[in-house]
Design a protein around this motif. Structure first.
Motif, PDB file in Angstrom:
ATOM      1  N   HIS A 317       0.850  -1.191   0.000  1.00  0.00           N
ATOM      2  CA  HIS A 317       0.000   0.000   0.000  1.00  0.00           C
ATOM      3  C   HIS A 317       0.889   1.247   0.000  1.00  0.00           C
ATOM      4  O   HIS A 317       1.999   1.224   0.559  1.00  0.00           O
ATOM      5  N   PRO A 318       0.442   2.354  -0.613  1.00  0.00           N
ATOM      6  CA  PRO A 318       1.321   3.529  -0.736  1.00  0.00           C
ATOM      7  C   PRO A 318       1.918   4.029   0.570  1.00  0.00           C
ATOM      8  O   PRO A 318       3.074   4.451   0.594  1.00  0.00           O
ATOM      9  N   ILE A 319       1.173   3.955   1.680  1.00  0.00           N
ATOM     10  CA  ILE A 319       1.695   4.530   2.928  1.00  0.00           C
ATOM     11  C   ILE A 319       2.877   3.717   3.458  1.00  0.00           C
ATOM     12  O   ILE A 319       3.968   4.270   3.661  1.00  0.00           O
ATOM     13  N   PRO A 320       2.739   2.392   3.706  1.00  0.00           N
ATOM     14  CA  PRO A 320       3.927   1.643   4.135  1.00  0.00           C
ATOM     15  C   PRO A 320       4.999   1.566   3.068  1.00  0.00           C
ATOM     16  O   PRO A 320       6.197   1.554   3.375  1.00  0.00           O
ATOM     17  N   ASP A 321       4.595   1.529   1.799  1.00  0.00           N
ATOM     18  CA  ASP A 321       5.560   1.439   0.712  1.00  0.00           C
ATOM     19  C   ASP A 321       6.482   2.659   0.702  1.00  0.00           C
ATOM     20  O   ASP A 321       7.715   2.533   0.672  1.00  0.00           O
ATOM     21  N   LEU A 322       5.908   3.849   0.757  1.00  0.00           N
ATOM     22  CA  LEU A 322       6.722   5.062   0.743  1.00  0.00           C
ATOM     23  C   LEU A 322       7.480   5.230   2.052  1.00  0.00           C
ATOM     24  O   LEU A 322       8.624   5.711   2.056  1.00  0.00           O
ATOM     25  N   THR A 323       6.858   4.831   3.158  1.00  0.00           N
ATOM     26  CA  THR A 323       7.550   4.902   4.443  1.00  0.00           C
ATOM     27  C   THR A 323       8.816   4.057   4.418  1.00  0.00           C
ATOM     28  O   THR A 323       9.859   4.446   4.947  1.00  0.00           O
ATOM     29  N   GLY A 324       8.736   2.888   3.799  1.00  0.00           N
ATOM     30  CA  GLY A 324       9.893   2.010   3.721  1.00  0.00           C
ATOM     31  C   GLY A 324      11.046   2.614   2.956  1.00  0.00           C
ATOM     32  O   GLY A 324      12.221   2.327   3.251  1.00  0.00           O
ATOM     33  N   TYR A 325      10.757   3.472   1.958  1.00  0.00           N
ATOM     34  CA  TYR A 325      11.825   4.125   1.202  1.00  0.00           C
ATOM     35  C   TYR A 325      12.547   5.177   2.040  1.00  0.00           C
ATOM     36  O   TYR A 325      13.721   5.449   1.830  1.00  0.00           O
ATOM     37  N   ILE A 326      11.833   5.789   2.970  1.00  0.00           N
ATOM     38  CA  ILE A 326      12.387   6.923   3.717  1.00  0.00           C
ATOM     39  C   ILE A 326      13.108   6.470   4.984  1.00  0.00           C
ATOM     40  O   ILE A 326      14.121   7.042   5.368  1.00  0.00           O
ATOM     41  N   THR A 327      12.594   5.431   5.620  1.00  0.00           N
ATOM     42  CA  THR A 327      13.100   5.011   6.922  1.00  0.00           C
ATOM     43  C   THR A 327      14.171   3.933   6.783  1.00  0.00           C
ATOM     44  O   THR A 327      14.490   3.493   5.685  1.00  0.00           O
ATOM     45  N   GLU A 328      14.711   3.500   7.929  1.00  0.00           N
ATOM     46  CA  GLU A 328      15.846   2.573   7.922  1.00  0.00           C
ATOM     47  C   GLU A 328      15.445   1.219   8.495  1.00  0.00           C
ATOM     48  O   GLU A 328      16.001   0.750   9.476  1.00  0.00           O
ATOM     49  N   GLY A 329      14.437   0.617   7.871  1.00  0.00           N
ATOM     50  CA  GLY A 329      13.981  -0.694   8.286  1.00  0.00           C
ATOM     51  C   GLY A 329      12.502  -0.689   8.623  1.00  0.00           C
ATOM     52  O   GLY A 329      11.789   0.293   8.371  1.00  0.00           O
ATOM     53  N   GLN A 330      12.014  -1.790   9.198  1.00  0.00           N
ATOM     54  CA  GLN A 330      10.630  -1.868   9.646  1.00  0.00           C
ATOM     55  C   GLN A 330      10.465  -3.045  10.581  1.00  0.00           C
ATOM     56  O   GLN A 330      11.164  -4.044  10.486  1.00  0.00           O
ATOM     57  N   ILE A 331       9.521  -2.892  11.530  1.00  0.00           N
ATOM     58  CA  ILE A 331       9.078  -3.987  12.399  1.00  0.00           C
ATOM     59  C   ILE A 331       7.681  -4.365  11.906  1.00  0.00           C
ATOM     60  O   ILE A 331       6.776  -3.531  11.904  1.00  0.00           O
ATOM     61  N   VAL A 332       7.495  -5.612  11.474  1.00  0.00           N
ATOM     62  CA  VAL A 332       6.231  -6.048  10.874  1.00  0.00           C
ATOM     63  C   VAL A 332       5.487  -6.937  11.860  1.00  0.00           C
ATOM     64  O   VAL A 332       6.047  -7.922  12.369  1.00  0.00           O
ATOM     65  N   LEU A 333       4.231  -6.599  12.143  1.00  0.00           N
ATOM     66  CA  LEU A 333       3.401  -7.413  13.018  1.00  0.00           C
ATOM     67  C   LEU A 333       2.631  -8.447  12.200  1.00  0.00           C
ATOM     68  O   LEU A 333       2.185  -8.164  11.087  1.00  0.00           O
ATOM     69  N   SER A 334       2.474  -9.636  12.774  1.00  0.00           N
ATOM     70  CA  SER A 334       1.877 -10.772  12.074  1.00  0.00           C
ATOM     71  C   SER A 334       0.486 -11.069  12.611  1.00  0.00           C
ATOM     72  O   SER A 334       0.307 -11.261  13.820  1.00  0.00           O
ATOM     73  N   ARG A 335      -0.484 -11.131  11.721  1.00  0.00           N
ATOM     74  CA  ARG A 335      -1.832 -11.502  12.143  1.00  0.00           C
ATOM     75  C   ARG A 335      -1.882 -12.985  12.543  1.00  0.00           C
ATOM     76  O   ARG A 335      -2.632 -13.370  13.443  1.00  0.00           O
ATOM     77  N   GLN A 336      -1.081 -13.817  11.901  1.00  0.00           N
ATOM     78  CA  GLN A 336      -1.060 -15.241  12.241  1.00  0.00           C
ATOM     79  C   GLN A 336      -0.572 -15.451  13.674  1.00  0.00           C
ATOM     80  O   GLN A 336      -1.155 -16.223  14.440  1.00  0.00           O
ATOM     81  N   LEU A 337       0.494 -14.741  14.066  1.00  0.00           N
ATOM     82  CA  LEU A 337       0.980 -14.861  15.440  1.00  0.00           C
ATOM     83  C   LEU A 337      -0.033 -14.285  16.426  1.00  0.00           C
ATOM     84  O   LEU A 337      -0.226 -14.823  17.519  1.00  0.00           O
ATOM     85  N   HIS A 338      -0.684 -13.185  16.036  1.00  0.00           N
ATOM     86  CA  HIS A 338      -1.686 -12.587  16.906  1.00  0.00           C
ATOM     87  C   HIS A 338      -2.848 -13.560  17.132  1.00  0.00           C
ATOM     88  O   HIS A 338      -3.339 -13.695  18.263  1.00  0.00           O
ATOM     89  N   ASN A 339      -3.275 -14.238  16.084  1.00  0.00           N
ATOM     90  CA  ASN A 339      -4.356 -15.212  16.218  1.00  0.00           C
ATOM     91  C   ASN A 339      -3.945 -16.398  17.072  1.00  0.00           C
ATOM     92  O   ASN A 339      -4.798 -17.096  17.631  1.00  0.00           O
ATOM     93  N   ALA A 340      -2.635 -16.642  17.167  1.00  0.00           N
ATOM     94  CA  ALA A 340      -2.120 -17.714  18.019  1.00  0.00           C
ATOM     95  C   ALA A 340      -1.850 -17.224  19.435  1.00  0.00           C
ATOM     96  O   ALA A 340      -1.214 -17.934  20.228  1.00  0.00           O
ATOM     97  N   SER A 341      -2.318 -15.996  19.756  1.00  0.00           N
ATOM     98  CA  SER A 341      -2.189 -15.416  21.102  1.00  0.00           C
ATOM     99  C   SER A 341      -0.745 -15.148  21.492  1.00  0.00           C
ATOM    100  O   SER A 341      -0.372 -15.245  22.665  1.00  0.00           O
ATOM    101  N   VAL A 342       0.090 -14.824  20.497  1.00  0.00           N
ATOM    102  CA  VAL A 342       1.475 -14.438  20.772  1.00  0.00           C
ATOM    103  C   VAL A 342       1.548 -12.914  20.812  1.00  0.00           C
ATOM    104  O   VAL A 342       1.114 -12.243  19.881  1.00  0.00           O
TER     105      VAL A 342
END
Length: 476
Positions: A317-342
């Protein structure tokens, strides 16, 4: 300061938060204005666009009750400014810098333009020095360093708000003296109950004493959402480059900011680009993100952790896509882990910190930090491949070594990735947990660490692959 007053018939159109005026005097882009209605109530605004005939004003409060025939606009001849001072710490502001905690006004040491001043690229210093957040998946696998911009990519319903609170409560610079570290926490377009949750969490933990809190509510004007991070960063720049503090700016949620920009750009008639966002979305986000950093010969620094909630979990999506170009990395949250109560559901595979190497090692964390992180990545990646294979052929068809990797992956997600919302792990505790997990695997599978690391930290109880005697090591 100029104080020109428009005639009563200057206002020609009102569209949402935008007021359109006939241009009859000279004025400048981003100039502050005051809008007065027939009852004498004054609203603050700023010039968002202008041409030869028309001036477009962003009204920073509700436009309810404004009648075009009875509206007067006063041009202040200067951009919007924010009065800042050391007494800001421990205070709560709204999205446009007004005190909302019931206390007295802040004693102003100086007044700063909210748009800030660009940092000369030649004067920028390299981000370095490890910042401990208390979250294992960040501290060990995606280390944050002083002066970095490290966004959190999340999704609807994922616990990014709680993760931001946890980071703000526990973040610290290990080598900083007490009083040198400060937090600027800005909530953009959040519901009232969420804003109260932020405030109460910071108060109850005692973190509010070294925090400046900005709360922009979902019920506030969308134009305020465009200014909230700018007011917050003005406070951060004062604390960092005048007071000499190391400032961590936590912003949630930049998607609300971008959606407000799209709404206002549409009302102004700007040509839309990807998914209706204006073509200047990239440069506008860069104006905000690039206010973080370090300056040579200045003691202070600004480190930034913005939250970007990805619509439909789409990282392109444009917002995370452009953010990734400007910043120095990313922390990505997982819906699969969230559904597993992690919790926190950090997916380490797509997460990275490009500046991690500049803040870890013997002088900053521990000598084995980089090697342990690399080994965890490699072992977890292999375990995920084996999971996929097991889903096809069944776990009973796997080798003993493959079963060890499956057990490692389950334990890694529950013991290392998962931690309590109030749990504050230091980096040594995190490294020791990592070695507990790596000790589930035979030394022959650990190819990213040295023999010295294995001799010192590995405590594999039994090798089922080659019958080697158990090795025990210190957690030191």
């Amino acid at each position: 300061m100029r104080a020109d007053v428009y005639a009563l018939d200057a206002a020609v159109r009102l569209e949402g938060p935008l007021l359109f005026l006939k241009r009859t005097i000279r004025c400048g882009l981003n100039e502050a204005v005051e809008i007065e209605d027939d009852a004498g109530r004054i609203r603050l605004g700023r010039i968002a666009a202008l041409d030869h005939d028309t001036v477009t004003v962003e009204v920073l409060e509700s436009t309810a009750g404004l009648a075009l025939s009875d509206t007067r606009v006063r041009f202040l001849g200067a951009p919007l400014e924010f009065a800042v001072g050391p007494d800001m710490l421990g205070r709560v502001f709204d999205g446009v810098g007004r005190v909302i905690d019931g206390g007295p006004p802040v004693s102003a040491a100086r007044t700063l333009r909210i748009d800030g001043q660009a940092i000369n690229p030649a004067a920028r210093d390299v981000p370095r020095e490890f910042i401990e957040t208390g979250v294992s998946t960040i501290d060990l696998m995606n280390s944050l360093v002083r002066g970095q911009k490290l966004p959190i990519f999340s999704g609807s319903g994922l616990p990014h708000d709680q993760l931001e609170i946890q980071i703000a409560q526990h973040a610290r610079l290990l080598k900083a003296e007490q009083g040198e570290f400060a937090i600027v926490f800005v909530a953009i377009g959040v519901p009232y109950d969420t804003a109260e949750r932020f405030r109460l969490a910071m108060e109850s933990s005692g973190a509010l004493e070294h925090t400046v809190l900005f709360l922009n509510l979902a019920s506030d004007s969308s134009t305020q959402r465009l200014l909230s991070p700018r007011y917050a960063l003005s406070a951060a720049e004062y604390l960092a480059f005048v007071e000499g503090r190391h400032v961590l700016v936590v912003m949630t949620d930049m998607t609300h900011y971008a959606e407000a920009m799209r709404e206002i750009a549409t009302a102004k008639g700007d040509v839309p680009a990807r998914k209706g966002y204006p073509g200047y979305l990239y440069s506008d986000l860069a104006e905000i993100y690039e206010r973080a950093g370090r300056i040579r010969n200045r003691h202070g620094s600004i480190t930034m952790i913005p939250v970007v909630s990805m619509p439909s979990d789409d990282i392109t999506h444009p917002i995370p896509d452009l953010t990734g170009y400007i910043t120095e990395g990313q922390i990505v949250l997982s819906r699969q882990l969230h559904n597993a109560s992690v919790y926190p559901p950090v997916d380490i595979s797509p997460s990275l910190s490009r500046l991690m190497k500049d803040g870890i090692g013997e002088d900053d964390t521990r000598e084995d930090h980089a090697r342990v992180a690399s080994q965890l990545y490699a072992s977890y990646a292999r375990a995920r491949e084996i999971r996929n294979l097991a889903s096809i052929i069944g776990p009973e068809e796997l080798s003993e070594a493959d079963r060890q990797f499956l057990a490692f992956a389950d334990r890694f997600e529950q013991r290392f990735v998962g931690q309590d919302e109030e749990e504050d792990r230091n980096i040594i505790e995190t490294l020791n947990i990592a070695w507990e997990l790596l000790s589930m695997l035979g030394p022959q599978h650990l190819t990213r660490v040295t023999d010295e690391d294995i001799a010192r930290y590995h405590h594999w109880e039994e090798s089922r692959d080659n019958g080697r005697k158990p090795q025990k090591g210190s957690h030191g």
